[in-house]
Design a protein around this motif. Sequence first.
Motif, short mmCIF file in Angstrom:
data_model
loop_
_atom_site.label_atom_id
_atom_site.label_comp_id
_atom_site.label_asym_id
_atom_site.label_seq_id
_atom_site.Cartn_x
_atom_site.Cartn_y
_atom_site.Cartn_z
N ASN A 276 37.05 40.52 36.65
CA ASN A 276 36.14 40.51 35.50
C ASN A 276 36.53 39.39 34.55
N GLY A 277 35.68 38.36 34.48
CA GLY A 277 36.01 37.16 33.74
C GLY A 277 36.17 37.33 32.25
N ASP A 278 35.37 38.19 31.61
CA ASP A 278 35.45 38.37 30.16
C ASP A 278 36.36 39.52 29.76
N SER A 279 36.67 40.41 30.69
CA SER A 279 37.54 41.55 30.38
C SER A 279 39.01 41.25 30.64
N ASN A 280 39.28 40.16 31.37
CA ASN A 280 40.64 39.83 31.79
C ASN A 280 41.26 40.98 32.58
N THR A 281 40.42 41.58 33.43
CA THR A 281 40.87 42.74 34.20
C THR A 281 40.44 42.64 35.66
N LEU A 282 41.08 43.47 36.46
CA LEU A 282 40.66 43.73 37.84
C LEU A 282 40.18 45.17 37.89
N SER A 283 38.94 45.38 38.29
CA SER A 283 38.40 46.73 38.47
C SER A 283 38.54 47.14 39.93
N VAL A 284 39.10 48.33 40.15
CA VAL A 284 39.23 48.89 41.49
C VAL A 284 38.28 50.08 41.62
N PHE A 293 31.23 55.53 44.98
CA PHE A 293 32.56 55.12 44.56
C PHE A 293 33.02 55.92 43.35
N ALA A 294 34.32 56.08 43.24
CA ALA A 294 34.88 56.69 42.04
C ALA A 294 34.74 55.72 40.87
N ASP A 295 34.88 56.23 39.66
CA ASP A 295 34.81 55.37 38.48
C ASP A 295 35.88 54.28 38.58
N PRO A 296 35.58 53.10 38.09
CA PRO A 296 36.54 52.00 38.21
C PRO A 296 37.83 52.26 37.44
N VAL A 297 38.92 51.81 38.00
CA VAL A 297 40.22 51.81 37.34
C VAL A 297 40.58 50.35 37.08
N ASP A 298 40.86 50.01 35.83
CA ASP A 298 41.09 48.62 35.47
C ASP A 298 42.58 48.32 35.31
N ARG A 299 42.95 47.12 35.74
CA ARG A 299 44.30 46.61 35.56
C ARG A 299 44.21 45.25 34.87
N ALA A 300 45.08 45.01 33.90
CA ALA A 300 45.12 43.73 33.22
C ALA A 300 45.64 42.65 34.16
N VAL A 301 44.99 41.49 34.13
CA VAL A 301 45.43 40.33 34.91
C VAL A 301 45.41 39.11 33.99
N GLY A 302 45.43 37.92 34.54
CA GLY A 302 45.40 36.70 33.74
C GLY A 302 44.08 36.52 33.03
N THR A 303 44.03 35.59 32.09
CA THR A 303 42.83 35.34 31.29
C THR A 303 41.71 34.78 32.16
N SER A 304 40.53 35.38 32.03
CA SER A 304 39.34 34.96 32.77
C SER A 304 39.60 34.80 34.26
N PRO A 305 39.95 35.89 34.95
CA PRO A 305 40.19 35.79 36.40
C PRO A 305 38.96 35.26 37.13
N TRP A 306 39.21 34.40 38.08
CA TRP A 306 38.15 33.59 38.69
C TRP A 306 38.05 33.81 40.19
N SER A 341 46.66 53.06 44.57
CA SER A 341 46.89 52.56 43.21
C SER A 341 47.61 51.22 43.27
N LEU A 342 47.46 50.42 42.23
CA LEU A 342 48.09 49.12 42.15
C LEU A 342 49.11 49.10 41.02
N GLN A 343 50.22 48.42 41.25
CA GLN A 343 51.21 48.24 40.20
C GLN A 343 50.69 47.26 39.16
N ALA A 344 51.36 47.20 38.03
CA ALA A 344 51.01 46.23 37.00
C ALA A 344 51.14 44.82 37.57
N ALA A 345 50.27 43.93 37.10
CA ALA A 345 50.24 42.57 37.63
C ALA A 345 51.49 41.81 37.23
#
Length: 438
Positions: A276-284, A293-306, A341-345
Amino acid sequence: MKSWWVVVGVLAAIGCGSDKEPKGTNGNGGGGDVSAGGGSDPGAAGGMSAAGDAASAGASAAPGGAGGQRAAAGTGGGMSGGTSGDPCSTTSQGAFEEPVSYTVGNAAGPILAVDLDADGHLDLVAGDGSSKPIRVLMGKADGRFTPADEYPTTENPIGIAVGDLDEDGHPDLVAANSGTALVTVLLANGDGTFKSNAADYTVGTYVNCTTTGDFNGDGHLDVAASNYYSDNVSVLLGNGDGTLKTSVAYEVGRKPQAVTAVDLNRDGLADLAVANGDSNTLSVLIAKVSGGFADPVDRAVGTSPWWVASADLDSDGSPDVLTVSPVSDNVSVLLGSASGSLQAAKAYKAGSRAYAVAPVDLDGDGKFDLAVPNRGIGTLSVLVGKGDGSFKAPVTHAVCETPTSVAAGDFNGDGRNDLAVTCQGDGVVQVLLNRCPK
């Protein structure tokens, strides 16, 4: 057991792009998930690998595994010998031979690799950010490719995924048409060409990436697409005959840039990972046995992931996920677990405006390394893997001025994985053959 194909984020797979530049950068965009699909083994990264049954969609293979088709690479420019710390520093000229260029259009976009004609040689499929055709270059035994043939889509194909949608044993293409709410399906003839009756399907606003996987366990490949302005992903279930059902939308973060299918919890259903480019997150989004699908679970990643990709980086049997940030100039690595589940980035520095990533074993030690094109400085960074999901400091190779996509695989059958990067400004694909000692 029928075969299906996974384009691994740059690994490949599929390739995805966008003309929505990440915040904090300048110029035109062109990134995304080079691969629609899940993980791959180091010998089949950055392109297309055969993955057995559809129920295994998105699963990561063990590092060093030999199965599947060899994966291919993207584009690039002139290649230097690299800096100290090169995985092949014992060679006087660096890791790669001088690149060979192939013209693919005005705005070279995403690239993926797959054996379209079943001759045992990988072929290249390239998108374009400013014109309608998908371009196909057929591979030869020596790692060279034929001039590109063109296959029209509805609009600029900035995202491309591969999968056998009609279950005839031939890989088909799904293109995300930039600036529209349409994806185009091109069914393969099996000889490297595609049928003329391409079909469009409605998705969300400003689609920019596509991926394939079996999301409901019915044995048919389905399609998912990320929609930049809708803040959602569209899922189109497959009928098994090359046609798709009406799309269903699932909300994710703000301004999704890329999506890949990967079976994170190893239940046989492909799940979704969305950058997610504006959220700076990865939605799983974990696929449910009951459907959807289950509701998304978000993890913080780098700014504006591309960009988003997956591979089993630490060889624990669970897929891991990677995103790339052109603003943070890094790759975010999120290690997976058996539960899904994913660990913190954890961030690993690459180069200025890092744009994509290909997990691939470049030095032949059976461990995933990372290849990252840096659009801001015209270089390719190689981060050598330690085998536990962590990586050494980047080694830099000079490439073209604006590298935007990368893929990897053994193009010439010599047992070494090669690289390529797309050169957006030059409109070419360049193949870089690996010269590392075996």
